[in-house]
Write a protein that holds these residues in place. Sequence first.
Motif, mmCIF file in Angstrom:
data_model
loop_
_atom_site.group_PDB
_atom_site.id
_atom_site.type_symbol
_atom_site.label_atom_id
_atom_site.label_comp_id
_atom_site.label_asym_id
_atom_site.label_seq_id
_atom_site.Cartn_x
_atom_site.Cartn_y
_atom_site.Cartn_z
ATOM 1 N N LEU A 4 0.781 -1.303 0.017
ATOM 2 C CA LEU A 4 0.019 0.019 -0.200
ATOM 3 C C LEU A 4 0.857 1.252 0.168
ATOM 4 O O LEU A 4 1.541 1.626 0.992
ATOM 5 C CB LEU A 4 -0.878 0.128 1.223
ATOM 6 C CG LEU A 4 -2.012 -1.153 1.481
ATOM 7 C CD1 LEU A 4 -2.178 -1.334 3.015
ATOM 8 C CD2 LEU A 4 -3.231 -0.940 0.532
ATOM 9 N N PRO A 5 0.895 2.035 -1.043
ATOM 10 C CA PRO A 5 1.615 3.223 -0.946
ATOM 11 C C PRO A 5 0.818 4.498 -0.921
ATOM 12 O O PRO A 5 -0.431 4.379 -1.147
ATOM 13 C CB PRO A 5 2.296 3.207 -2.614
ATOM 14 C CG PRO A 5 1.414 2.808 -3.361
ATOM 15 C CD PRO A 5 0.374 1.721 -2.508
ATOM 16 N N LYS A 7 1.444 7.320 -3.051
ATOM 17 C CA LYS A 7 2.115 7.872 -4.041
ATOM 18 C C LYS A 7 1.150 8.841 -4.734
ATOM 19 O O LYS A 7 1.426 10.095 -5.041
ATOM 20 C CB LYS A 7 2.709 6.945 -5.020
ATOM 21 C CG LYS A 7 3.291 7.566 -6.317
ATOM 22 C CD LYS A 7 4.269 6.910 -6.994
ATOM 23 C CE LYS A 7 5.003 7.581 -7.989
ATOM 24 N NZ LYS A 7 5.978 6.453 -9.016
ATOM 25 N N TYR A 8 0.006 8.389 -5.039
ATOM 26 C CA TYR A 8 -1.163 9.251 -5.700
ATOM 27 C C TYR A 8 -2.349 9.462 -5.090
ATOM 28 O O TYR A 8 -3.277 10.346 -5.668
ATOM 29 C CB TYR A 8 -1.648 8.154 -6.767
ATOM 30 C CG TYR A 8 -0.366 7.722 -7.678
ATOM 31 C CD1 TYR A 8 0.326 8.526 -8.757
ATOM 32 C CD2 TYR A 8 0.133 6.351 -7.961
ATOM 33 C CE1 TYR A 8 1.337 8.150 -9.479
ATOM 34 C CE2 TYR A 8 0.995 5.952 -8.728
ATOM 35 C CZ TYR A 8 1.616 6.910 -9.423
ATOM 36 O OH TYR A 8 2.473 6.414 -10.200
ATOM 37 N N TYR A 12 -4.055 5.588 2.028
ATOM 38 C CA TYR A 12 -3.578 4.464 1.546
ATOM 39 C C TYR A 12 -4.436 3.894 0.619
ATOM 40 O O TYR A 12 -5.465 3.985 1.150
ATOM 41 C CB TYR A 12 -3.060 3.401 2.706
ATOM 42 C CG TYR A 12 -1.856 4.122 3.392
ATOM 43 C CD1 TYR A 12 -0.354 3.869 2.961
ATOM 44 C CD2 TYR A 12 -1.931 5.009 4.557
ATOM 45 C CE1 TYR A 12 0.646 4.338 3.797
ATOM 46 C CE2 TYR A 12 -0.712 5.439 5.328
ATOM 47 C CZ TYR A 12 0.573 5.003 4.776
ATOM 48 O OH TYR A 12 1.473 5.693 5.397
ATOM 49 N N CYS A 13 -4.043 2.946 -0.326
ATOM 50 C CA CYS A 13 -4.778 2.449 -1.420
ATOM 51 C C CYS A 13 -4.109 1.084 -1.718
ATOM 52 O O CYS A 13 -2.770 0.911 -1.837
ATOM 53 C CB CYS A 13 -5.154 3.352 -2.461
ATOM 54 S SG CYS A 13 -3.809 3.828 -3.451
ATOM 55 N N GLU A 15 -2.035 -1.082 -3.943
ATOM 56 C CA GLU A 15 -1.249 -1.128 -4.858
ATOM 57 C C GLU A 15 -0.981 -2.509 -5.663
ATOM 58 O O GLU A 15 -0.805 -2.563 -6.979
ATOM 59 C CB GLU A 15 0.032 -0.782 -4.516
ATOM 60 C CG GLU A 15 1.271 -0.577 -5.562
ATOM 61 C CD GLU A 15 0.871 0.407 -6.711
ATOM 62 O OE1 GLU A 15 1.365 0.476 -7.717
ATOM 63 O OE2 GLU A 15 -0.300 1.116 -6.360
ATOM 64 N N PHE A 314 4.861 3.078 2.699
ATOM 65 C CA PHE A 314 3.934 2.152 2.281
ATOM 66 C C PHE A 314 3.848 1.167 3.301
ATOM 67 O O PHE A 314 4.694 1.160 4.278
ATOM 68 C CB PHE A 314 4.494 1.136 0.934
ATOM 69 C CG PHE A 314 5.723 0.666 0.923
ATOM 70 C CD1 PHE A 314 5.793 -0.564 1.600
ATOM 71 C CD2 PHE A 314 6.656 1.214 0.299
ATOM 72 C CE1 PHE A 314 6.859 -1.373 1.515
ATOM 73 C CE2 PHE A 314 8.054 0.488 0.488
ATOM 74 C CZ PHE A 314 8.037 -0.646 0.870
#
Length: 317
Positions: A4-5, A7-8, A12-13, A15, A314
């Motif tokens: 889970l990163p 980045k976008y 947390y989502c 990945e 993450f």
Amino acid sequence: MFFLPTKYCKEYCLEGRLVGHKNAINCLAVSRNGSLLASGVGSDGMRIWDLKRRLQLPSPRQNVAIRNPANPMTCVCWITRQEATRETLCYGTGLGFIGIWQQQGEGMEDFDAKVSRRIGTGKEIMCLTYDHAGNDTRIATGTRDKRVQVWSFDFKGPLIPIFSIELSTTIPRTINFNRTASRDLLVFGMYDGEVHALRGTDGFIIATSNAGPLIGHASVDIAQTLFLIDNVVNGFSLHRLDDAACIRTYNTNPVKTFPKQVVFGEKTDIVVGGSDAGVVYVFDKNEGTLKQVLRHADKTRVQTVTVRHFHSWFVSV
């Protein structure tokens, strides 16, 4: 197991997933540069994953005793030096074996077993950790027979013993080096809730405090002024390191009392821990509020979590 990163998105989502283990995962560790994940279970042994490509890498051949289904992997950490170009992994098992693997080969996809031996009386290695000071690397273990052992390791030869002591009542659940010149140790007791400070030269107990009746897992912050525990009763709690006084509790309302890992994340701004309900909890450390619930599975225990910063934070479960 998922990755889970942030980045976008701010939250947390999901990945990706790494699929391969057939049994419960007992330990996880992400390498220094964030490119490799080590995961250990029972009869599946230790596995290493390339996180960028999401592929399992080849593992060195392990002797029959280590591959024994009754000898599960129990703890793992990467012990790579800051200046090293090859990653080095250290793990412990349920029958008291300690192993050290080091990256080899042109593509750095192969690992060679540098150490594979049974320590002490062969009891379960509950926890291990490491410390670098100049050219001296030390590895410390805590075993179920209440023993703490410290070795020196030069990444070439065998483990060289420094000291071994037996605690009177404490079974070590988590062990940490004090990042100072003295290289003292912090030992967190599983069944008595005691926190011992051991002298780095000989293991003499310098000080003892108590964090509660039970410690399912413990994690010390970067500044080494605070620590988190799974208190097994109502969730996780934050304590001062100098006297073990409880500062804050993060209630998860557990249905069953079994040990779950809990760790700091985002430069100790968040608290991340497992559950008995198939989710991972993310709390704001200072506010004590629940920031997010990460769904791992419908109905399963989430006992093992790790957090790492590499470009973005993450969580691996």
